[in-house]
Motif scaffolding. Structure first.
Motif, short mmCIF file in Angstrom:
data_model
loop_
_atom_site.label_atom_id
_atom_site.label_comp_id
_atom_site.label_asym_id
_atom_site.label_seq_id
_atom_site.Cartn_x
_atom_site.Cartn_y
_atom_site.Cartn_z
N ALA A 1 -26.13 -23.66 2.64
CA ALA A 1 -25.19 -24.80 2.63
C ALA A 1 -24.48 -25.01 3.97
O ALA A 1 -23.54 -25.79 4.04
CB ALA A 1 -24.18 -24.62 1.51
N VAL A 2 -24.94 -24.32 5.01
CA VAL A 2 -24.24 -24.42 6.29
C VAL A 2 -24.28 -25.85 6.85
O VAL A 2 -23.26 -26.40 7.27
CB VAL A 2 -24.84 -23.44 7.32
CG1 VAL A 2 -24.21 -23.64 8.70
CG2 VAL A 2 -24.64 -22.00 6.87
N ALA A 3 -25.45 -26.46 6.84
CA ALA A 3 -25.59 -27.78 7.47
C ALA A 3 -24.70 -28.83 6.79
O ALA A 3 -23.91 -29.51 7.46
CB ALA A 3 -27.05 -28.22 7.49
N PRO A 4 -24.76 -28.99 5.46
CA PRO A 4 -23.89 -30.01 4.87
C PRO A 4 -22.41 -29.69 5.05
O PRO A 4 -21.59 -30.61 5.18
CB PRO A 4 -24.28 -29.99 3.38
CG PRO A 4 -24.96 -28.69 3.16
CD PRO A 4 -25.63 -28.36 4.45
N CYS B 1 -20.14 -20.78 -2.14
CA CYS B 1 -19.54 -21.94 -1.47
C CYS B 1 -19.25 -21.58 -0.03
O CYS B 1 -19.04 -20.40 0.30
CB CYS B 1 -18.23 -22.35 -2.14
SG CYS B 1 -18.48 -23.14 -3.73
N GLN B 2 -19.26 -22.58 0.83
CA GLN B 2 -18.94 -22.37 2.24
C GLN B 2 -18.02 -23.47 2.72
O GLN B 2 -18.09 -24.61 2.23
CB GLN B 2 -20.23 -22.31 3.07
CG GLN B 2 -21.06 -21.08 2.70
CD GLN B 2 -22.38 -20.97 3.44
OE1 GLN B 2 -23.17 -21.89 3.41
NE2 GLN B 2 -22.62 -19.83 4.08
N ALA C 1 -19.01 -27.16 1.20
CA ALA C 1 -20.29 -27.37 0.51
C ALA C 1 -20.51 -26.22 -0.48
O ALA C 1 -20.00 -25.12 -0.29
CB ALA C 1 -21.44 -27.43 1.52
N ALA C 2 -21.27 -26.52 -1.52
CA ALA C 2 -21.53 -25.52 -2.55
C ALA C 2 -23.03 -25.28 -2.66
O ALA C 2 -23.83 -26.14 -2.30
CB ALA C 2 -20.99 -26.00 -3.89
#
Ligand code: FES
Ligand code: FES
Lengths: 158, 772
Positions: free
Chosen positions: B737-740, B629-630, B447-448
């Motif tokens: 962005a952790v959840a998505p 980003c993650q 995710a970004a």
């Protein structure tokens, strides 16, 4: 109003307990001014109020004050000796395990109890001990690092 | 090269914190101090028909029982809709109805039990979409009539919608006509509790001359001061607010929460200090909650992956009062595009009154909500178009020259998101994903993110600097130390700017509005950035003064004077004077003194901000961006549905890490807090409208057993002309962005499209069953 006696950080102390459900943590904080012991939940779930009572780690928010009669208590204030930090305290600083610091005294006391009893505690036992605590800031990584660092340091001292 | 910036100094607050000496609000005891306990309604929506406090008043130790019956005060900063104590009506089950002030907390608690209140229950509503409907029970009859700042808060009269933000960019109808594929879904980000470990606390004393003094666990001392001044019609100069260390905030202690209540109660016992420390239950039922969004998003793209249109509606269950949440609604609207350029956007965000505690800022506010939607849809778009997700992301990223939802142009200095993507992709996606085995499914997600903080357009930080005769300096700012390490970073910035060791710098620990310089508030990850610039400004002026003082002694032009952190030196003669000897001007042997005392003031404000235009929702409303980003590798236990995070990678372009160690600490902690929201945390309600999970362990937060097996953190440093030595906001960002990212990984693992948080093991098991 009741009167109770205890030894806190090596000093003999007397407390007047007001009426009501008064806990050990209230006596430590309100009567003795030992506010290093924190209250995060009041129900034994977050570990912030952990102190050592007769050699055992207890959540002082769940210990009725009168149950502490004649006990020996060690709090975070009793750990540093003559301006010299305890190795666990040093390790928390070095590992960057302190953010807001509200969980810190409880965690340090928990590890103090663990390493006093079991200097060779393995990582699982360390995690079990830390599992009794909540830290909302650090994500625990640095706390585990501090624990391992402290353990290593403590071993070189014996 | 820097000497103090970019280095891993130990925290300046650490020794006090590991020895138990650091003082938090609840630790403070004052002379003539009384204790306060609060009676809460226990019903979500009701008229108060009577309150009888007579028995309570006559009880041992009780000094005063206060109700809201005759209170006509409404407080706020942009929307004045909240009384300090319920007056005639309660709007959520944790609403204060009466307060007892007594000699001990136990006496106050006993007396609470003797207060008799009768109510007439009204229908209540918790769901924001239901609450926004025309036939919903009306929570505020006066919605739309309350005093408010009309350029920024847009209530819809006769409804529960107290704020409607709309974004109208381009032509969204045409955009969707041009789209080759369209993806859409409904999303939910539930109400949750910030869970700063320190419960809220406040102490207030009304002096007999009418002035007010308060100690509080609060991120916004000057906002609080101004609110108290407005509530009691006391000049702001007669209100003094002290803020000691905060045991975590995460936004839950920003603006105001319990302080107006404590002040109102204290106003009845002038001369006494009145102390309230919330229990954990009360933090959850009677302070602020976070998030609470239900939304729908539709995203359209060309067959080559170019985004052409976005349509979204977001309904926020903002609780009983709206002043602490309208800004979240606005920022959620114009940031729901994520870090992507989308030419046509049509977004409606509704801040809706509901019968729950009020929502306030919560780490990253507004961003995690929209980012959940857009990142999940991007993942789906990539699959539908059969284009790798990184490729479709890069095609649409807000890079140099692109235009964001507000209409602002992004430049190279704003950060290199492609580099962030390559870094996390390299960490997670180049490892071979383990093959499904008897026990586990495995998956990877990406995710970004982009965050641009919402701030008051006049938000500034100011700094006082004072030099001592030994050459050491005091730095005084009103940035609150709540765990993020701001005092440490301030010390490093001052050390660098003055070219002197960190040990010579002392940053004031307590904020006191009587002595501390004005500051908007400690929110939006702005202290390093904005406070840092204020320090640089003050330091620059201090060096100028030192040089000026030296030039008088040298009888030379100031341009001939050098400064090296220890001395002022005459460039031509080599003569030098220790800076401490210039700190109060320079004194000759006979006492004659020349020059100016070295005390300076610095400031920084993000320039030229405006509020979004009420019609288009666009404008120069964002002053800073941080991109990142993650990515994650997860495994899902087939037997239990439990998710383990095997490896979580984060990359942010933060301009400059002033202290890489504390910066990493923010990322690691933020990710774990984000995992809590993704996999465990949700405020749930009982049938009667009371919150069900009001303490641990019922309210579940991550513990050490829940953390990723490994976290990798990349901090990139694209030079820019924003913060000090390029340092930009970064502390809230790790949560965005952790959840998505995890939900995308879950899809990768088991092929199920989750869109609602949290995803519990039971949800996983249920979805696997359904598939089979
Ligand atoms: S305060 Fe005692 S365990 Fe939380
Ligand atoms: S450092 Fe804040 S709760 Fe642990």
């Amino acid at each position: 109003m009741k009167l109770i006696n205890m030894t806190v950080n090596g000093d003999k102390m007397v407390a007047y307990i007001p009426d009501g459900r008064v806990m050990l943590v209230d006596v430590l904080r309100d009567q003795f001014g030992l506010t290093g012991t924190k209250v995060g939940c009041g129900v034994g779930q977050c570990g912030a109020c952990t102190v050592i009572m007769n050699g055992e780690p207890v959540t002082s928010c769940t210990v009725l004050a009168e149950k502490a009669e004649s006990s020996e208590i060690l709090t975070i204030e009793g750990l540093a000796k003559e301006g010299q930090l305890h190795p666990i305290q040093e390790a928390f600083i070095k590992a960057g395990a302190v953010q807001c610091g509200f969980c810190t005294p409880g965690l340090i006391m928990r590890l103090y109890a663990l390493f006093s009893k079991n200097p060779d505690a393995d990582e699982t036992s360390i995690k079990d001990a830390l599992g009794k605590h909540i830290c909302r800031c650090t994500g625990y990584e640095s706390i585990l690092e501090a624990a391992l660092l402290a353990q290593k340091e403590l071993k070189t001292l014996v | 090269m820097h000497n103090y910036v970019g280095k891993e100094f130990d925290r300046v607050d650490a020794v006090d914190k590991v020895t138990g000496i650091a003082v938090f609000t609840a630790d403070i005891a004052l002379p003539r101090m009384l204790h306060m306990k609060v009676l809460r309604s226990g019903r979500p929506h009701a008229l108060i028909t009577s309150i009888d406090t007579s028995t309570a008043e006559s009880m041992d130790g009780v000094k005063k029982v206060v109700t809201g019956t005759n209170c006509d005060i409404l407080f706020g900063t942009c929307l004045w809709d909240q009384p300090p104590l319920a007056n005639g009506k309660v709007r959520h089950a944790g609403e204060p109805v009466a307060a007892v002030i007594a000699e001990t907390p136990w006496q106050a608690a006993e007396a609470l039990k003797k207060i008799k209140v009768t109510y007439e229950d009204l229908p209540y509503v918790l769901d924001p979409i239901e609450a926004a409907k025309q036939d919903a029970p009306l929570i505020h009859e006066k919605n739309g009539e309350y005093r408010h700042i009309s350029y920024v808060v847009h209530p819809i009269k006769g409804s529960n919608i107290f704020h409607h933000y709309k974004l109208r960019k381009g032509d969204v109808k045409k955009g969707f006509v041009d789209a080759d594929v369209i993806v859409e879904d409904n999303f939910e980000f539930p109400l949750s509790s910030h869970t700063a470990l320190e419960p809220h606390a406040a102490i207030c004393r009304f002096h007999h001359d009418g002035s007010i003094e308060m100690w509080a666990s609060n991120q916004a001392p000057f906002v609080l001061r101004d609110v108290l001044s407005d509530m009691f019609k006391v000049p702001a100069s007669k209100v003094r607010v002290h803020i000691p260390y905060l045991g975590g905030g995460f936004g839950g202690k920003s603006d105001v929460s319990i302080e107006p209540l404590v002040a109102y109660a204290a106003s009845f016992v002038p001369g006494y200090a009145v102390k309230l420390v919330l229990t954990r239950q009360e933090v959850i039922t009677g302070s602020l909650l976070g998030r609470g969004m239900k939304g729908h998003m539709r995203l359209g793209a060309k067959s080559d992956g170019t985004l052409v249109a976005l349509e979204a509606s977001m309904y926020f269950a903002d609780g009983a009062y709206g002043d602490t949440s309208w800004a979240i609604d606005t920022v959620a609207g114009h940031n729901c595009t994520g870090p992507f350029e989308i030419p046509n956007c049509h977004v409606d965000v509704y801040g809706v009154y509901t019968n729950s505690p009020s929502v306030g800022a919560y780490r990253g506010y507004g961003h995690p909500e929209g980012h959940l939607m857009v990142n999940r849809l991007m993942d789906r778009l990539a699959r539908k178009l059969n284009i790798p997700l990184p490729e479709i992301m890069k095609k649409n990223f807000l890079k140099e020259g692109k235009v964001n939802a507000l209409g602002q142009k992004i430049t190279k200095h704003h950060g290199d998101i492609c580099k962030c993507l390559d870094a996390v992709y390299g960490s997670i996606f180049t490892e071979n994903v383990p093959k499904e085995d008897d026990d586990y499914f495995y998956g990877r997600g990406l995710a970004a993110m982009m965050k641009s903080p919402k701030m008051s357009t006049n938000a500034a930080s100011t700094c006082y600097l004072q030099m001592n005769v030994d050459g050491s300096i005091f730095i005084n700012l009103s940035g609150i130390e709540m765990g993020q390490g701001v005092h440490t970073v301030f010390s490093q910035i001052a050390a660098e700017a003055m070219n002197m060791p960190v040990c010579k710098i002392n940053v004031y620990k307590d904020v006191d509005t009587q002595f501390s310089p004005w500051e908007w508030q400690t929110v939006a990850s702005m202290q390093t950035y904005r406070g840092g610039r204020a320090i640089q400004d003050a330091c620059r002026k201090a060096v100028e003064l030192l040089k000026y003082n030296a030039s008088l002694v040298f009888h030379s032009d100031v341009s001939h004077v050098d400064y090296d952190g220890q001395y002022c030196i005459h460039k031509l003669t080599g003569e030098r004077i220790p800076i401490g000897s210039l700190a109060r001007g320079y004194s000759y042997e006979n006492g004659l003194t020349v020059g100016i005392p070295v005390q300076t003031t610095g400031y920084y404000r993000v320039a030229d901000l405006t509020e979004p235009d009420p019609e288009t929702g666009m404008g120069n409303a964002a002053g800073s961006w941080t991109f990142g980003c993650q990515a994650a590798l997860i495994r899902i236990a087939k037997a239990t549905g439990k998710i383990d995070i095997l490896h979580f990678a984060s990359a942010f372009d933060i301009g400059k890490a002033i202290n890489p160690k504390t910066a990493r600490g923010q990322v690691v902690g933020g990710v774990v807090q984000g995992l809590g929201a993704t996999l465990m945390e949700k405020i749930s309600f009982k049938e009667d409208g009371n919150i069900k999970n009001v303490n641990f362990p019922a309210y579940v937060v991550p513990r050490i057993k829940d953390i990723p097996h490994k976290q990798t953190v990349f901090l990139f440093e694209t030079p820019n002309n924003e913060g000090p030595w390029s340092a930009k906001p970064m502390a809230e960002h790790p949560i965005v962005a952790v959840a998505p990212c995890i939900l995308n990984a879950i899809y990768d693992a088991i092929g199920v499209e989750f869109a609602k948080l949290p995803v519990l093991p039971s949800d996983i098991l249920g979805s696997i069953d359904r598939k089979e």
